[in-house]
Scaffold this active site. Structure first.
Site, PDB file in Angstrom:
ATOM      1  N   ARG A   1      50.539   8.239 -24.107  1.00 53.60           N
ATOM      2  CA  ARG A   1      49.441   7.306 -23.782  1.00 53.60           C
ATOM      3  C   ARG A   1      48.262   7.493 -24.744  1.00 53.60           C
ATOM      4  NH1 ARG A   1      53.074   6.118 -21.135  1.00 53.60           N
ATOM      5  NH2 ARG A   1      53.152   5.485 -18.956  1.00 53.60           N
TER       6      ARG A   1
ATOM      7  N   SER B   1      48.726   3.667 -13.330  1.00 57.00           N
ATOM      8  CA  SER B   1      48.456   5.102 -13.108  1.00 57.00           C
ATOM      9  C   SER B   1      47.011   5.405 -13.484  1.00 57.00           C
ATOM     10  CB  SER B   1      49.367   5.960 -13.991  1.00 57.00           C
ATOM     11  OG  SER B   1      50.718   5.680 -13.734  1.00 57.00           O
TER      12      SER B   1
ATOM     13  N   GLU C   1      43.898   8.441 -17.170  1.00 55.92           N
ATOM     14  CA  GLU C   1      44.472   7.599 -18.219  1.00 55.92           C
ATOM     15  C   GLU C   1      43.531   6.414 -18.446  1.00 55.92           C
ATOM     16  OE1 GLU C   1      48.664   6.313 -17.815  1.00 55.92           O
ATOM     17  OE2 GLU C   1      47.992   4.335 -18.457  1.00 55.92           O
TER      18      GLU C   1
HETATM   19  P1  FAD Z   1      42.590  -2.991 -22.034  1.00 55.79           P
HETATM   20  O1  FAD Z   1      42.595  -2.292 -20.717  1.00 55.79           O
HETATM   21  O2  FAD Z   1      41.768  -4.208 -22.156  1.00 55.79           O
HETATM   22  O3  FAD Z   1      42.184  -1.953 -23.169  1.00 55.79           O
HETATM   23  C1  FAD Z   1      42.874  -0.735 -23.339  1.00 55.79           C
HETATM   24  C2  FAD Z   1      42.484  -0.135 -24.681  1.00 55.79           C
HETATM   25  O4  FAD Z   1      43.011  -0.944 -25.743  1.00 55.79           O
HETATM   26  C3  FAD Z   1      40.972  -0.097 -24.938  1.00 55.79           C
HETATM   27  O5  FAD Z   1      40.677   1.075 -25.677  1.00 55.79           O
HETATM   28  C4  FAD Z   1      40.714  -1.322 -25.786  1.00 55.79           C
HETATM   29  O6  FAD Z   1      39.553  -1.220 -26.594  1.00 55.79           O
HETATM   30  C5  FAD Z   1      41.971  -1.335 -26.635  1.00 55.79           C
HETATM   31  N1  FAD Z   1      42.330  -2.650 -27.189  1.00 55.79           N
HETATM   32  C6  FAD Z   1      42.830  -3.717 -26.549  1.00 55.79           C
HETATM   33  N2  FAD Z   1      43.123  -4.704 -27.406  1.00 55.79           N
HETATM   34  C7  FAD Z   1      42.778  -4.258 -28.638  1.00 55.79           C
HETATM   35  C8  FAD Z   1      42.803  -4.818 -29.953  1.00 55.79           C
HETATM   36  N3  FAD Z   1      43.279  -6.045 -30.202  1.00 55.79           N
HETATM   37  N4  FAD Z   1      42.330  -4.060 -30.986  1.00 55.79           N
HETATM   38  C9  FAD Z   1      41.868  -2.823 -30.767  1.00 55.79           C
HETATM   39  N5  FAD Z   1      41.816  -2.234 -29.552  1.00 55.79           N
HETATM   40  C10 FAD Z   1      42.262  -2.946 -28.503  1.00 55.79           C
HETATM   41  N6  FAD Z   1      50.714   1.380 -18.788  1.00 55.79           N
HETATM   42  C11 FAD Z   1      51.830   1.994 -19.238  1.00 55.79           C
HETATM   43  O7  FAD Z   1      51.817   2.607 -20.308  1.00 55.79           O
HETATM   44  N7  FAD Z   1      52.998   1.961 -18.530  1.00 55.79           N
HETATM   45  C12 FAD Z   1      53.097   1.307 -17.359  1.00 55.79           C
HETATM   46  O8  FAD Z   1      54.168   1.301 -16.748  1.00 55.79           O
HETATM   47  C13 FAD Z   1      51.938   0.649 -16.858  1.00 55.79           C
HETATM   48  N8  FAD Z   1      51.993   0.014 -15.665  1.00 55.79           N
HETATM   49  C14 FAD Z   1      50.874  -0.622 -15.203  1.00 55.79           C
HETATM   50  C15 FAD Z   1      50.959  -1.308 -13.991  1.00 55.79           C
HETATM   51  C16 FAD Z   1      49.861  -1.976 -13.490  1.00 55.79           C
HETATM   52  C17 FAD Z   1      49.976  -2.714 -12.179  1.00 55.79           C
HETATM   53  C18 FAD Z   1      48.640  -1.985 -14.218  1.00 55.79           C
HETATM   54  C19 FAD Z   1      47.451  -2.738 -13.706  1.00 55.79           C
HETATM   55  C20 FAD Z   1      48.531  -1.280 -15.412  1.00 55.79           C
HETATM   56  C21 FAD Z   1      49.651  -0.590 -15.928  1.00 55.79           C
HETATM   57  N9  FAD Z   1      49.614   0.123 -17.117  1.00 55.79           N
HETATM   58  C22 FAD Z   1      50.742   0.718 -17.611  1.00 55.79           C
HETATM   59  C23 FAD Z   1      48.351   0.226 -17.869  1.00 55.79           C
HETATM   60  C24 FAD Z   1      48.048  -0.985 -18.793  1.00 55.79           C
HETATM   61  O9  FAD Z   1      48.849  -2.075 -18.471  1.00 55.79           O
HETATM   62  C25 FAD Z   1      48.253  -0.620 -20.271  1.00 55.79           C
HETATM   63  O10 FAD Z   1      47.415   0.452 -20.637  1.00 55.79           O
HETATM   64  C26 FAD Z   1      47.994  -1.814 -21.182  1.00 55.79           C
HETATM   65  O11 FAD Z   1      48.413  -1.529 -22.492  1.00 55.79           O
HETATM   66  C27 FAD Z   1      46.522  -2.218 -21.243  1.00 55.79           C
HETATM   67  O12 FAD Z   1      46.446  -3.455 -21.908  1.00 55.79           O
HETATM   68  P2  FAD Z   1      45.127  -4.327 -21.894  1.00 55.79           P
HETATM   69  O13 FAD Z   1      45.295  -5.434 -22.866  1.00 55.79           O
HETATM   70  O14 FAD Z   1      44.793  -4.689 -20.504  1.00 55.79           O
HETATM   71  O15 FAD Z   1      44.082  -3.275 -22.482  1.00 55.79           O
HETATM   72  N1  EPU Z   2      56.222  10.237  -6.409  1.00 59.64           N
HETATM   73  C1  EPU Z   2      56.016  10.662  -5.132  1.00 59.64           C
HETATM   74  N2  EPU Z   2      54.988  10.118  -4.427  1.00 59.64           N
HETATM   75  C2  EPU Z   2      54.149   9.168  -4.944  1.00 59.64           C
HETATM   76  C3  EPU Z   2      54.355   8.747  -6.274  1.00 59.64           C
HETATM   77  C4  EPU Z   2      55.411   9.291  -6.991  1.00 59.64           C
HETATM   78  O1  EPU Z   2      56.728  11.534  -4.632  1.00 59.64           O
HETATM   79  O2  EPU Z   2      53.233   8.739  -4.240  1.00 59.64           O
HETATM   80  C5  EPU Z   2      57.347  10.786  -7.179  1.00 59.64           C
HETATM   81  C6  EPU Z   2      58.447   9.737  -7.378  1.00 59.64           C
HETATM   82  O3  EPU Z   2      59.335   9.699  -6.285  1.00 59.64           O
HETATM   83  C7  EPU Z   2      59.113  10.213  -8.645  1.00 59.64           C
HETATM   84  C8  EPU Z   2      57.977  10.873  -9.424  1.00 59.64           C
HETATM   85  O4  EPU Z   2      56.931  11.130  -8.475  1.00 59.64           O
HETATM   86  O5  EPU Z   2      60.074  11.201  -8.354  1.00 59.64           O
HETATM   87  C9  EPU Z   2      57.466  10.020 -10.577  1.00 59.64           C
HETATM   88  O6  EPU Z   2      57.077   8.735 -10.089  1.00 59.64           O
HETATM   89  P1  EPU Z   2      57.339   7.380 -10.937  1.00 59.64           P
HETATM   90  O7  EPU Z   2      58.767   7.314 -11.364  1.00 59.64           O
HETATM   91  O8  EPU Z   2      56.768   6.265 -10.157  1.00 59.64           O
HETATM   92  O9  EPU Z   2      56.528   7.595 -12.279  1.00 59.64           O
HETATM   93  P2  EPU Z   2      55.083   8.159 -12.586  1.00 59.64           P
HETATM   94  O10 EPU Z   2      55.244   9.461 -13.295  1.00 59.64           O
HETATM   95  O11 EPU Z   2      54.207   8.144 -11.389  1.00 59.64           O
HETATM   96  C10 EPU Z   2      55.004   7.124 -14.941  1.00 59.64           C
HETATM   97  C11 EPU Z   2      53.991   6.361 -15.750  1.00 59.64           C
HETATM   98  C12 EPU Z   2      54.017   4.892 -15.350  1.00 59.64           C
HETATM   99  C13 EPU Z   2      55.406   4.319 -15.600  1.00 59.64           C
HETATM  100  C14 EPU Z   2      56.417   5.129 -14.752  1.00 59.64           C
HETATM  101  C15 EPU Z   2      57.836   4.705 -15.011  1.00 59.64           C
HETATM  102  C16 EPU Z   2      52.200   7.893 -16.338  1.00 59.64           C
HETATM  103  C17 EPU Z   2      50.811   8.341 -16.063  1.00 59.64           C
HETATM  104  N3  EPU Z   2      52.666   6.915 -15.546  1.00 59.64           N
HETATM  105  O12 EPU Z   2      54.569   7.059 -13.589  1.00 59.64           O
HETATM  106  O13 EPU Z   2      53.094   4.207 -16.171  1.00 59.64           O
HETATM  107  O14 EPU Z   2      55.484   2.977 -15.212  1.00 59.64           O
HETATM  108  O15 EPU Z   2      56.295   6.536 -15.109  1.00 59.64           O
HETATM  109  O16 EPU Z   2      58.219   5.193 -16.261  1.00 59.64           O
HETATM  110  O17 EPU Z   2      52.846   8.415 -17.232  1.00 59.64           O
HETATM  111  C18 EPU Z   2      50.773   3.673 -16.325  1.00 59.64           C
HETATM  112  O18 EPU Z   2      50.735   4.401 -17.326  1.00 59.64           O
HETATM  113  O19 EPU Z   2      49.771   3.028 -15.902  1.00 59.64           O
HETATM  114  C19 EPU Z   2      52.015   3.570 -15.560  1.00 59.64           C
HETATM  115  C20 EPU Z   2      52.126   2.889 -14.426  1.00 59.64           C
END
Ligand code: FAD
Ligand code: EPU
Length: 334
Positions: free
Chosen positions: A162, A234, A330
């Site tokens: 990240r 997260s 994060e």
């Molecule tokens: P923003 O939140 O607007 O910005 C994030 C950063 O990027 C900031 O530093 C900003 O300045 C920079 N930035 C954005 N665009 C540009 C640009 N064009 N040039 C330079 N800098 C820029 N993340 C994961 O990694 N894995 C997941 O599974 C995941 N699941 C999510 C689920 C949910 C429901 C939500 C709400 C979020 C989740 N995220 C996850 C986090 C998020 O989606 C990511 O971090 C995503 O990349 C953020 O994109 P954004 O465009 O909204 O960025």
């Molecule tokens: N778990 C619990 N209780 C909870 C939540 C999770 O027991 O309330 C356990 C799950 O059962 C599982 C483990 O924790 O065994 C990990 O959970 P999960 O697979 O949901 O993944 P995570 O580690 O919580 C990470 C990323 C997510 C990404 C998922 C899938 C980070 C900080 N988060 O979550 O990314 O979608 O893996 O790969 O690395 C994000 O970055 O915003 C984000 C959502």
């Protein structure tokens, strides 16, 4: 488009009711360059994509720049690999859908991650065993400090968990214009993480769309949709600790969920940790912990940024006192 005293409520997925002194949105990269050159903006400046990884703790006192440039095109290909250029303002999941439709392999496990393509490189987004860095070939950006277009190779982006060169320098004025992804034309899936295999149909032949649908299903059952419940995914990173420390924690919690990172380091699932330590009942004002995924903090309706700051502090302090781990957010605090 340039506006003053602009509401950001629909530009951050926590749904926080904040305003910015100024807001500038562009759909053409040249307009972004002209804006910086004219220097009529008020600092601080922040580049905001979909606002799905930021927490506004107060009204923003400067200028928000919002990239909305679009475009996806194939720029090169070899027998095995296709190089696809995509504008930073594209919605990430629209790009994944396009890639899957065109039968290119690699990023299907990153389906449904909210936000923009530009942020995918800043954040090095990851899910289900895949990270954006595995497929980013090149990042092209405008450096407003030196007034030049620059291009970084994958190596120069210095990607980490990240994290990237861009994330570490988010105070600098580096505006990503577009990325080039290197995707596989040959069938190759990543199905080892969690329960992906369990939700795939029982069949010997698999398709990209089936894998994408499996990921959509898993995510929809676990993660709250920000359209209905404000959140930023997260809130904390999964902590990486020494193997010795992890072994000590496991003595106390035999069911600890963790993954080896190297010979000496282990990543602990922070969601599991918060769940195990009873954080799911924590709440400050309308900021709460999601019942299905403790790593996700949610807005129950009228939370303000400060409610999340206090809730996060409470969680960090609780976890530290119980297992001696300092969780790192994060989410970016503004
Ligand atoms: P923003 O939140 O607007 O910005 C994030 C950063 O990027 C900031 O530093 C900003 O300045 C920079 N930035 C954005 N665009 C540009 C640009 N064009 N040039 C330079 N800098 C820029 N993340 C994961 O990694 N894995 C997941 O599974 C995941 N699941 C999510 C689920 C949910 C429901 C939500 C709400 C979020 C989740 N995220 C996850 C986090 C998020 O989606 C990511 O971090 C995503 O990349 C953020 O994109 P954004 O465009 O909204 O960025
Ligand atoms: N778990 C619990 N209780 C909870 C939540 C999770 O027991 O309330 C356990 C799950 O059962 C599982 C483990 O924790 O065994 C990990 O959970 P999960 O697979 O949901 O993944 P995570 O580690 O919580 C990470 C990323 C997510 C990404 C998922 C899938 C980070 C900080 N988060 O979550 O990314 O979608 O893996 O790969 O690395 C994000 O970055 O915003 C984000 C959502």
């Amino acid at each position: 488009m340039y506006s003053e005293q602009f509401s950001l409520q629909t530009y951050n997925t926590f749904g926080l009711d904040v305003t910015t002194h100024a807001f500038f949105e562009y759909s053409d990269m040249q307009k972004c360059i002209d804006f910086f050159r004219a220097q009529r903006y008020k600092k601080p400046i922040f580049i905001l994509g979909g606002g799905s990884n930021v927490l506004f703790t107060k009204d923003f006192p400067g200028t928000i720049i919002h990239p909305n440039n679009k475009g996806i095109r194939i720029v090169d290909e070899t027998q095995e690999t296709v190089f696809v250029s995509v504008a930073a303002g594209e919605v990430w999941d629209d790009f994944v859908a396009w890639v899957v439709e065109h039968n290119f392999y690699g990023i299907e496990n990153l389906s449904l991650i909210p936000g923009s393509v530009g942020a995918s490189a800043v954040q090095n987004i990851g899910a289900y065993g895949v990270e954006a860095k595995d497929f980013i070939h090149e990042v092209v950006f405008y450096d407003a400090d030196t007034d030049e277009m620059r291009s970084f190779s994958n190596e120069e982006c210095a990607f980490g968990y990240r994290s990237s060169f861009f994330k570490r320098r988010h105070d600098a004025l580096l505006c990503i214009s577009h990325l080039v992804f290197a995707l596989s034309k040959k069938e190759k899936y990543f199905l080892e993480y969690g329960n992906i295999k369990d939700v795939l149909p029982d069949s010997t032949s698999l398709s990209l769309i089936q894998v994408r649908n499996a990921i959509l299903f898993i995510r929809e059952t676990k993660l709250p949709n920000p359209e209905f419940i404000g959140n930023a995914g997260s809130f904390f990173k999964n902590p990486v600790v020494t193997k010795d420390k992890a072994d000590k924690i496991r003595e106390k919690f035999p069911h600890m969920v963790s993954f080896p990172v190297s010979e000496t380091e282990v990543k602990i699932a922070a969601g599991w940790l918060l769940d195990e330590l009873g954080c799911k009942t924590f709440r400050v004002g309308d900021a709460a912990v999601h019942e299905k995924q403790a790593l996700v903090l949610i807005n129950l309706g009228h939370a303000c940024g400060n409610d999340f700051v206090r809730l996060a502090e409470r969680i960090i302090q609780h976890v530290n006192s119980k297992v001696g781990i300092e969780l790192e957010p994060e989410v970016i605090f503004l």
